[in-house]
Motif scaffolding. Structure first.
Motif, PDB file in Angstrom:
ATOM      1  N   UNK A 302     -19.165 -46.095 -37.557  1.00 34.19           N
ATOM      2  CA  UNK A 302     -17.831 -45.927 -36.983  1.00 34.19           C
ATOM      3  C   UNK A 302     -17.460 -44.458 -36.927  1.00 34.19           C
ATOM      4  N   UNK A 303     -17.736 -43.762 -38.031  1.00 34.98           N
ATOM      5  CA  UNK A 303     -17.384 -42.349 -38.118  1.00 34.98           C
ATOM      6  C   UNK A 303     -18.099 -41.495 -37.082  1.00 34.98           C
ATOM      7  N   UNK A 304     -19.309 -41.922 -36.666  1.00 32.33           N
ATOM      8  CA  UNK A 304     -20.058 -41.173 -35.657  1.00 32.33           C
ATOM      9  C   UNK A 304     -19.499 -41.402 -34.261  1.00 32.33           C
ATOM     10  N   UNK A 305     -18.630 -42.416 -34.133  1.00 26.68           N
ATOM     11  CA  UNK A 305     -18.057 -42.679 -32.814  1.00 26.68           C
ATOM     12  C   UNK A 305     -18.770 -43.757 -32.034  1.00 26.68           C
ATOM     13  N   UNK A 306     -19.471 -44.676 -32.723  1.00 28.33           N
ATOM     14  CA  UNK A 306     -20.039 -45.820 -32.011  1.00 28.33           C
ATOM     15  C   UNK A 306     -18.918 -46.813 -31.714  1.00 28.33           C
ATOM     16  N   UNK A 307     -19.022 -47.485 -30.560  1.00 26.82           N
ATOM     17  CA  UNK A 307     -18.050 -48.522 -30.258  1.00 26.82           C
ATOM     18  C   UNK A 307     -18.417 -49.792 -31.026  1.00 26.82           C
ATOM     19  N   UNK A 310     -21.602 -51.209 -29.772  1.00 31.37           N
ATOM     20  CA  UNK A 310     -22.760 -50.415 -30.185  1.00 31.37           C
ATOM     21  C   UNK A 310     -23.092 -50.664 -31.648  1.00 31.37           C
ATOM     22  N   UNK A 314     -26.681 -52.169 -32.118  1.00 29.77           N
ATOM     23  CA  UNK A 314     -27.654 -51.159 -32.552  1.00 29.77           C
ATOM     24  C   UNK A 314     -27.833 -51.138 -34.058  1.00 29.77           C
TER      25      UNK A 314
ATOM     26  N   UNK B  45      -9.644 -39.596 -43.484  1.00 25.86           N
ATOM     27  CA  UNK B  45      -9.992 -40.672 -42.564  1.00 25.86           C
ATOM     28  C   UNK B  45      -8.928 -40.883 -41.478  1.00 25.86           C
ATOM     29  N   UNK B  48     -10.122 -38.527 -38.365  1.00 26.36           N
ATOM     30  CA  UNK B  48     -10.981 -39.126 -37.332  1.00 26.36           C
ATOM     31  C   UNK B  48     -10.574 -40.569 -37.028  1.00 26.36           C
ATOM     32  N   UNK B  50     -10.337 -43.275 -38.621  1.00 30.91           N
ATOM     33  CA  UNK B  50     -10.895 -44.474 -39.244  1.00 30.91           C
ATOM     34  C   UNK B  50      -9.743 -45.252 -39.856  1.00 30.91           C
ATOM     35  N   UNK B  71     -13.140 -43.429 -30.435  1.00 31.82           N
ATOM     36  CA  UNK B  71     -14.587 -43.153 -30.353  1.00 31.82           C
ATOM     37  C   UNK B  71     -14.856 -41.759 -29.778  1.00 31.82           C
ATOM     38  N   UNK B  74     -14.087 -39.171 -32.401  1.00 32.89           N
ATOM     39  CA  UNK B  74     -15.060 -39.114 -33.498  1.00 32.89           C
ATOM     40  C   UNK B  74     -16.339 -38.409 -33.097  1.00 32.89           C
ATOM     41  N   UNK B  75     -16.684 -38.476 -31.807  1.00 35.97           N
ATOM     42  CA  UNK B  75     -17.903 -37.801 -31.379  1.00 35.97           C
ATOM     43  C   UNK B  75     -17.726 -36.292 -31.382  1.00 35.97           C
ATOM     44  N   UNK B  77     -16.048 -34.874 -33.922  1.00 39.14           N
ATOM     45  CA  UNK B  77     -15.780 -34.540 -35.324  1.00 39.14           C
ATOM     46  C   UNK B  77     -16.942 -35.037 -36.174  1.00 39.14           C
ATOM     47  N   UNK B  79     -18.846 -36.261 -39.609  1.00 39.33           N
ATOM     48  CA  UNK B  79     -18.339 -37.032 -40.742  1.00 39.33           C
ATOM     49  C   UNK B  79     -19.478 -37.299 -41.717  1.00 39.33           C
ATOM     50  N   UNK B  98     -27.985 -39.488 -33.628  1.00 45.74           N
ATOM     51  CA  UNK B  98     -27.015 -40.523 -33.232  1.00 45.74           C
ATOM     52  C   UNK B  98     -25.953 -39.999 -32.262  1.00 45.74           C
ATOM     53  N   UNK B  99     -25.226 -38.981 -32.670  1.00 40.86           N
ATOM     54  CA  UNK B  99     -24.124 -38.532 -31.815  1.00 40.86           C
ATOM     55  C   UNK B  99     -24.640 -37.889 -30.520  1.00 40.86           C
ATOM     56  N   UNK B 102     -25.246 -40.667 -28.311  1.00 44.55           N
ATOM     57  CA  UNK B 102     -24.015 -41.264 -27.790  1.00 44.55           C
ATOM     58  C   UNK B 102     -23.441 -40.386 -26.683  1.00 44.55           C
ATOM     59  N   UNK B 148     -26.920 -34.846 -39.789  1.00 44.86           N
ATOM     60  CA  UNK B 148     -26.480 -35.798 -38.776  1.00 44.86           C
ATOM     61  C   UNK B 148     -25.042 -35.497 -38.352  1.00 44.86           C
ATOM     62  N   UNK B 149     -24.199 -35.156 -39.350  1.00 45.32           N
ATOM     63  CA  UNK B 149     -22.807 -34.880 -39.031  1.00 45.32           C
ATOM     64  C   UNK B 149     -22.659 -33.618 -38.189  1.00 45.32           C
TER      65      UNK B 149
END
Ligand SMILES: Nc1ncnc2c1ncn2[C@@H]1O[C@H](COP(=O)(O)OP(=O)(O)OP(=O)(O)O)[C@@H](O)[C@H]1O
Ligand SMILES: [Mg+2]
Lengths: 397, 344
Positions: A302-307, A310, A314, B45, B48, B50, B71, B74-75, B77, B79, B98-99, B102, B148-149
């Protein structure tokens, strides 16, 4: 693994194998190996293993028994090498037993009347059963990979198939019975598989979303699981019977449903009952599969921005898949067995032979229904195991 | 730059975060600290989204992002969390990507970005790219989590006690690494911790929270020397305030020219390359020989904290440490008198 609680040095490394070996020897000596009858309906006279087999076959079995005895002992081989020896000796004993029976039937019938029948006896079943268990036990001890087991199983199945293909068993009563009803057998076999397939597809279509719902809305779990549990506790015959009345009423009341085959008797109640039985394991495993996904993984996704979609496709589905497929494995094997009972309400399938055979006291006909059902269940179980293993994420394998 | 304006969160009639406003400048390392349950994670949280905001505004650069789809926000920012949450079914490379994935970066750009990040964290790309998370140590996994972040060059990086679950030794290494990475990338960071030493080590600004309220938002040194209220000094702890201060002071700030001539009260001997080899004098007690060999352990580097330098002086019972450069050459010295003679 086996701790000897008695004093003194340990001699036997594999007690399971020893027990199975003693059981097979006792069975082979004490029980009839085959039966010879003048016709299909009378039960024949027993033939012992020693009289049925040729001397070389008997000697061969004795030698293999000796090898298996060696495989039990602590010295000189020990547990692991003993298990490897078992994986060689036990299948040979199994194949020799099968071949010996077919061979005997051919010899015994050359001078007999065309109505005469040779069928397998208790000693034969004991030998087949015990040698199979020996193989399973040996694999467990070795902790072999699924791939090795699959290859081995395939080889064994091919060897047995070769025996069938070369006509080894053609003289046996059960095969003669089979040739009598060959067309019907193929039909019922296909019907059996079709019933299982027609039940599993809707089960997945309903069960997977319900499992996801149970995961996402914990409040629904109580009701959902208790309802599905009720179906599990109704005995299968009772459930089939219970569905007859409402479905025939439905088929009469709604003509297009009736035209589709919805009726009190036949496939419709059978499929519905199978679905009701299969739902709980699917829903429960789906829910457990999703619950097994680490909350931190979901939070990160969620924090990465997946819907939501997704995250579901995924992350959650791939991680839950092995558990979901384990549920499907249970359900598939269960449905193959339960479909036998469905023959009682006219749905057909291999159960038809079993009940017909029971009615006529024709044991061969019963076996013709039962043995393929068991084989089907074992093969389905094995294939599903492979599927579960393949679905396990590479990182967790 | 990121700015929080009147950020508030209530659950029923319980206010968990109350009207927090603060501004984190570009490239700043801002630490949220406070006792357990004071609302640090909730604040982070909400940034972003959450956790949905009850009220308040968030500006990213000059853009009001309060209404931006979550979404999309968050892409932009980064985390990173204590439990890391690497995807166990993907390789390290896939996790880091990942990002960028996306955001539909071209695959060649993603691959080179992954290698670049592994490099940044001193993880050998060839070795680690295709590993799965379960094959990593805790410290390596956390590095991958931070990589990753950072993957898509986020405008701000949020970190919630990222080093809270590793052993003290690894934690120290990761903190140093974080400082280096922050210096190299210049990313704006908002970092949650409840460990004051960690905050002092990393922060360029510290926000101290208490029961959902922002008590003081200042540079670390101001927090130590000019606490806004009693709670601040209570939270920091008075007992080792002096040492805490020195943990925000660097050797280069205290560095003096080293004496190498024989008539000073103490002086250094160096070899042909300029490495310090021996110290003459300089020991506060008489029971030790007047000339001692320099070992690796009792040297200081310009980037070392004065707290650590002082600790080395105490441990080796010397009043002076040689300051050496990357090549090990003598470039100065720090002395006990120097520490005492200056207002910290
Ligand atoms: N969903 C919720 N409903 C009600 N109260 C909540 C909820 N989530 C958090 N809280 C409360 O909000 C307060 C702040 O929680 P938060 O997780 O932000 O604290 P924290 O500062 O991160 O603490 P810690 O250092 O222990 O992680 C806590 O008192 C917590 O009980
Ligand atoms: Mg927290």
């Amino acid at each position: 693994m086996n701790h000897d609680e008695h004093d003194g040095p340990r001699r036997i490394a594999n007690r399971v194998l020893a027990t199975l070996l003693v059981a097979s020897l006792a069975g082979a000596v004490l029980l009839p190996f085959a039966a010879m009858a003048p016709n299909r309906l009378v039960s024949g006279e027993s033939v012992s293993l020693l009289t049925a087999l040729r001397p070389w076959q008997t000697l061969g079995l004795a030698a293999l028994a000796g090898a298996l005895a060696l495989a039990c002992l602590v010295r000189p081989l020990g547990e692991r090498r003993g298990a490897r020896l078992t994986l060689v000796a036990a299948p040979l004993a199994l194949l020799l037993t099968l071949y010996g029976l077919g061979d005997y039937a051919q010899r015994a019938l050359t001078d007999a009347s065309p109505a005469a029948r040779v069928s397998q006896g208790a000693a034969f079943w004991v030998l087949v059963f015990c040698t199979s268990l020996m193989i399973v036990d040996a694999f467990q001890r070795l902790g072999s990979s699924l791939w090795l087991r699959s290859g081995y199983g395939l080889l064994l199945v091919a060897a047995v198939a070769a025996l069938f293909a070369t006509g080894t068993f053609n003289a046996l009563s059960i095969l003669r019975e089979y040739f009598n009803i060959e067309d019907a057998f193929v039909d019922q076999f296909v019907t059996h598989l079709t019933l299982v397939g027609l039940a599993l597809a809707p089960t997945l279509a309903i069960g997977l979303p319900l499992g996801l719902l149970a995961h996402r809305r914990p409040a629904t779990r109580g009701v959902l699981f208790s309802v599905l549990n009720v179906f599990q506790t109704i005995p299968s015959i009772a459930l089939f019977a219970l569905l007859v009345a409402p479905l025939s009423a439905l088929g009469d009341a709604v003509p297009w449903l009736g035209a589709l085959g919805v009726a009190g008797i036949g496939a419709a109640p059978a499929i519905l009952a199978l679905i009701l039985y299969s739902l709980l394991p699917i829903v429960r495993n789906t829910q457990a599969g999703f619950a097994g996904v680490d909350p931190a993984t979901r939070e990160a996704a969620r924090g990465m921005g997946m819907t939501r979609q997704q995250i579901l496709w995924r992350v959650e589905v791939p991680l839950a898949l092995p558990v979901i497929l384990s549920g499907l494995r249970i359900v598939t094997v269960q449905a193959i067995g339960l479909t036998v009972v469905a023959a009682l309400i006219g749905a057909g399938g291999l159960g038809a032979f079993i009940f017909q055979g029971l009615g006529q006291y024709a044991i061969d006909l019963v076996l013709l229904g039962a043995v393929p059902t068991i084989a089907l269940a074992v093969i389905a179980d094995f294939l599903m195991q492979i599927l579960v293993a393949v679905s396990r994420p590479a990182g967790a394998r | 730059m990121i700015e929080l304006q009147g950020l508030t969160k209530t659950y029923g009639d319980k206010t968990v975060v109350s009207d927090i406003s603060l501004r984190v400048e570009r490239g700043e390392f801002s630490v949220l600290i406070g006792p357990s349950g004071c609302g640090k994670s909730t604040t982070l949280r909400m940034i972003n989204r959450l956790i949905p905001l009850t009220s308040g505004r968030i500006l990213l650069g000059d853009e009001d992002v309060t209404r931006l789809p979550a979404e999309q926000l968050r892409r932009r920012i980064g985390y990173a969390i204590q439990s890391i949450g690497l995807f166990p079914h993907w390789t390290v490379a896939d996790n880091i990507a990942v990002v960028p994935n996306l955001l539909k970066w071209p695959s060649a750009r993603i691959a080179s970005r992954v290698d670049e990040l592994l490099d940044l964290f001193h993880l050998d790309a060839g070795e680690f790219r295709d590993k799965y998370p379960h094959q990593l140590s805790g410290g390596q996994a956390q590095r991958v989590g931070v990589a990753r972040a950072l993957a898509a060059d986020p405008e701000v990086l949020l970190m919630d006690e990222p080093f809270g679950a590793v052993d003290p030794l690894t934690r120290e290494v990761l903190q140093n690494e974080m400082r280096r990475v922050h210096e190299q990338t210049g990313t704006t960071v908002i970092f949650v911790t409840h460990d004051m030493d960690e905050a002092l080590k990393l922060a360029s600004r510290i926000a101290l929270l208490d029961a959902g309220r922002l008590v003081q938002y200042d540079r670390p040194i101001e927090l130590l020397t000019a606490p806004a209220e009693a709670f601040v000094s209570d939270f920091i702890g008075k007992a080792d305030l002096g040492l805490k201060l020195l943990s925000r002071r660097w050797v280069h700030q205290y560095q003096q020219a080293a004496t190498t001539s024989g008539d000073a009260p103490h002086h250094w001997e160096t070899d042909a390359q300029g490495h310090p080899t021996c110290l003459h004098g300089g020991r506060p007690t008489a029971d030790v020989p007047p000339r001692v060999a320099v070992t690796d352990d009792w040297t200081a580097t310009p980037g070392m904290t004065m707290k650590e330098a002082l600790s080395r002086m105490v441990w080796y019972r010397v009043g002076v440490l040689p300051v050496i450069d990357d090549a090990g050459r003598l470039i100065g010295e720090v002395t006990l008198e120097g520490v005492m003679g200056r207002q910290p």
